[in-house]
Scaffold this motif. Sequence first.
Motif, PDB file in Angstrom:
ATOM      1  N   UNK A 204       0.820  -1.207   0.000  1.00 12.27           N
ATOM      2  CA  UNK A 204       0.000   0.000   0.000  1.00 12.27           C
ATOM      3  C   UNK A 204       0.859   1.264   0.000  1.00 12.27           C
ATOM      4  N   UNK A 205       1.569   1.493   1.083  1.00  9.56           N
ATOM      5  CA  UNK A 205       2.402   2.684   1.212  1.00  9.56           C
ATOM      6  C   UNK A 205       3.809   2.240   1.601  1.00  9.56           C
ATOM      7  N   UNK A 206       4.641   1.918   0.626  1.00  8.85           N
ATOM      8  CA  UNK A 206       5.967   1.371   0.948  1.00  8.85           C
ATOM      9  C   UNK A 206       6.851   2.399   1.639  1.00  8.85           C
ATOM     10  N   UNK A 207       7.581   1.987   2.671  1.00 10.16           N
ATOM     11  CA  UNK A 207       8.527   2.901   3.339  1.00 10.16           C
ATOM     12  C   UNK A 207       9.759   3.111   2.479  1.00 10.16           C
TER      13      UNK A 207
ATOM     14  N   UNK B 250      13.303   2.853   0.934  1.00  9.76           N
ATOM     15  CA  UNK B 250      14.062   1.600   0.831  1.00  9.76           C
ATOM     16  C   UNK B 250      15.311   1.585   1.709  1.00  9.76           C
ATOM     17  N   UNK B 251      16.216   2.541   1.481  1.00  7.72           N
ATOM     18  CA  UNK B 251      17.508   2.510   2.166  1.00  7.72           C
ATOM     19  C   UNK B 251      17.390   2.686   3.679  1.00  7.72           C
ATOM     20  N   UNK B 252      16.635   3.676   4.185  1.00  6.89           N
ATOM     21  CA  UNK B 252      16.532   3.809   5.649  1.00  6.89           C
ATOM     22  C   UNK B 252      15.853   2.614   6.326  1.00  6.89           C
ATOM     23  N   UNK B 253      15.063   1.845   5.558  1.00  4.38           N
ATOM     24  CA  UNK B 253      14.373   0.691   6.152  1.00  4.38           C
ATOM     25  C   UNK B 253      15.287  -0.521   6.243  1.00  4.38           C
ATOM     26  N   UNK B 254      16.016  -0.823   5.196  1.00  5.72           N
ATOM     27  CA  UNK B 254      16.781  -2.077   5.150  1.00  5.72           C
ATOM     28  C   UNK B 254      18.224  -1.931   5.620  1.00  5.72           C
ATOM     29  N   UNK B 255      18.815  -0.749   5.529  1.00  8.97           N
ATOM     30  CA  UNK B 255      20.221  -0.593   5.928  1.00  8.97           C
ATOM     31  C   UNK B 255      20.456  -0.972   7.389  1.00  8.97           C
ATOM     32  N   UNK B 256      19.636  -0.493   8.360  1.00 12.06           N
ATOM     33  CA  UNK B 256      19.858  -0.912   9.758  1.00 12.06           C
ATOM     34  C   UNK B 256      19.660  -2.405   9.968  1.00 12.06           C
ATOM     35  N   UNK B 257      18.768  -3.022   9.206  1.00 13.11           N
ATOM     36  CA  UNK B 257      18.525  -4.468   9.366  1.00 13.11           C
ATOM     37  C   UNK B 257      19.769  -5.259   8.986  1.00 13.11           C
ATOM     38  N   UNK B 258      20.376  -4.924   7.851  1.00 12.23           N
ATOM     39  CA  UNK B 258      21.568  -5.662   7.426  1.00 12.23           C
ATOM     40  C   UNK B 258      22.772  -5.346   8.305  1.00 12.23           C
ATOM     41  N   UNK B 259      22.854  -4.130   8.833  1.00  8.27           N
ATOM     42  CA  UNK B 259      23.934  -3.806   9.765  1.00  8.27           C
ATOM     43  C   UNK B 259      23.799  -4.622  11.050  1.00  8.27           C
TER      44      UNK B 259
ATOM     45  N   UNK C 172      20.971   9.544  -0.845  1.00 12.73           N
ATOM     46  CA  UNK C 172      19.747   9.345  -1.621  1.00 12.73           C
ATOM     47  C   UNK C 172      18.947   8.185  -1.054  1.00 12.73           C
ATOM     48  N   UNK C 173      17.631   8.347  -0.760  1.00 10.28           N
ATOM     49  CA  UNK C 173      16.852   7.244  -0.180  1.00 10.28           C
ATOM     50  C   UNK C 173      16.839   6.001  -1.046  1.00 10.28           C
TER      51      UNK C 173
ATOM     52  N   UNK D 237      14.086  -7.736   0.307  1.00 16.19           N
ATOM     53  CA  UNK D 237      14.893  -6.578  -0.108  1.00 16.19           C
ATOM     54  C   UNK D 237      15.103  -6.577  -1.617  1.00 16.19           C
ATOM     55  N   UNK D 238      15.388  -7.755  -2.175  1.00 15.02           N
ATOM     56  CA  UNK D 238      15.605  -7.857  -3.620  1.00 15.02           C
ATOM     57  C   UNK D 238      14.338  -7.534  -4.402  1.00 15.02           C
ATOM     58  N   UNK D 239      13.179  -7.963  -3.889  1.00 14.66           N
ATOM     59  CA  UNK D 239      11.925  -7.764  -4.611  1.00 14.66           C
ATOM     60  C   UNK D 239      11.484  -6.309  -4.654  1.00 14.66           C
ATOM     61  N   UNK D 240      11.887  -5.507  -3.664  1.00 12.87           N
ATOM     62  CA  UNK D 240      11.462  -4.097  -3.619  1.00 12.87           C
ATOM     63  C   UNK D 240      12.619  -3.144  -3.875  1.00 12.87           C
ATOM     64  N   UNK D 241      13.773  -3.674  -4.234  1.00 13.97           N
ATOM     65  CA  UNK D 241      14.950  -2.831  -4.450  1.00 13.97           C
ATOM     66  C   UNK D 241      14.767  -1.996  -5.725  1.00 13.97           C
TER      67      UNK D 241
END
Length: 406
Positions: A199-202, A204-213, A240-241, A318-322
């Motif tokens: 619906x309202x995707x957050x 990309x970078x601010x969402x997944x970067x902390x998870x992988x770190x 850049x987001x 992450x790959x599907x929404x990258x």
Amino acid sequence: MAIPALPADYSPPASTSKLTPFITQPKGKLIQAGPAFLGHIRLTRHHDGDFKKYDAATAKEREQALAASGSGNGEEDDLGVGDESEDETLLSLDPKEWKKQDHYRVLGLSHLRWTATPAQIKIAHRKKVLRHHPDKKASDTTATALGLNLNTNDDAFFKCIQKAHEVLTNTERRRQFDSVDPAFLEEVDEVPGASDFKTKPPPFLPTFAPIFEREARFSRIQPVPKLAVPVEGDAKPSGDPNDIKGHEFPTLKAHVEAFYDFWYNFDSWRSFEWLDKEVNEGSDSRDDKRYTEKKNKSERARRKREDIARVRGIVDLCLSVDPRIKHIKLQEKEAREAKKAAGAGKKGGALAAPAAKSKKEEEEEKAKKEEEEKAAKAEAKKAKAAAANAAKKARRAQRAAEEEGA
């Protein structure tokens, strides 16, 4: 009574004792070195042999060294650890259930957790011991004056402190605890799912970067590639987001491919021995121990498979929404179309008419071939019918001859 002075020609008698060794000058050359020699030089040359001046200068240098180390009052730097607040829930922990306690919280290292250094753990433990040691409670005169009885022989929290220090100073046991760190488990539950991006995707970078770190701490291979693409000439990632603009296409593609290649082959050291069940107390049966060990081994393997699947699910999402994947595919498509158009442009002009003519000839040959095939089929059908009629006539003639002979 004054003691008279010795005569000028007096010499001490030679010792006849066998217990006194004969001291001689050692062979070789003595080297003037070492802290004692340097202290002697400072005393004689810089302070004229005055021990008071020498002691005062030494004390001043010691104070300056302590001040330069980060503590102006001569105390050791505490690195800012061990001063977290202690609520009633923390102080009432049961030392028998030490596997369920948060060891970082017990030592006041909640803000550092797995990043805490051995020096910080040591200082935090010392602070906690000085505050909660049973002897410290017994000697608290302020509490005694107020009528508070702190010496209740209840050293439960002190035992928790000692256990936390024992676990966090052991490399293997600390890794086992970090694998099931309660703070990490809470963060895992907050990972977004596929439905959050419909619906309202957050961003990309601010969402997944902390998870992988957060997951990178468990990697056997270090350093771990970051999700963000580094800017040329700068180690910091771009702001850049979507992490697309400002990057050359080959660099972006190479980084993204290397990132997903690493995480799809992620080698984690995370283990689950910390959750093993203990053997029943008072049981000396070997069968019970073997059964418990077998059960623990199967549970560790199951949890490990689930953890691998969990990380793989994060990478898949992450790959599907990258947005960089879509950008890369679009760039590749445009490159193919441009190459195709360039090839067609080189062949244009004189080659266009022969190409159209050859196409028309191919169609005519195809139609002619189809007509010939149809004619051949018709001829084969006629020949087949004629052969059938001839066979029928032959059978009739044979029956007629047989009737006449009879």
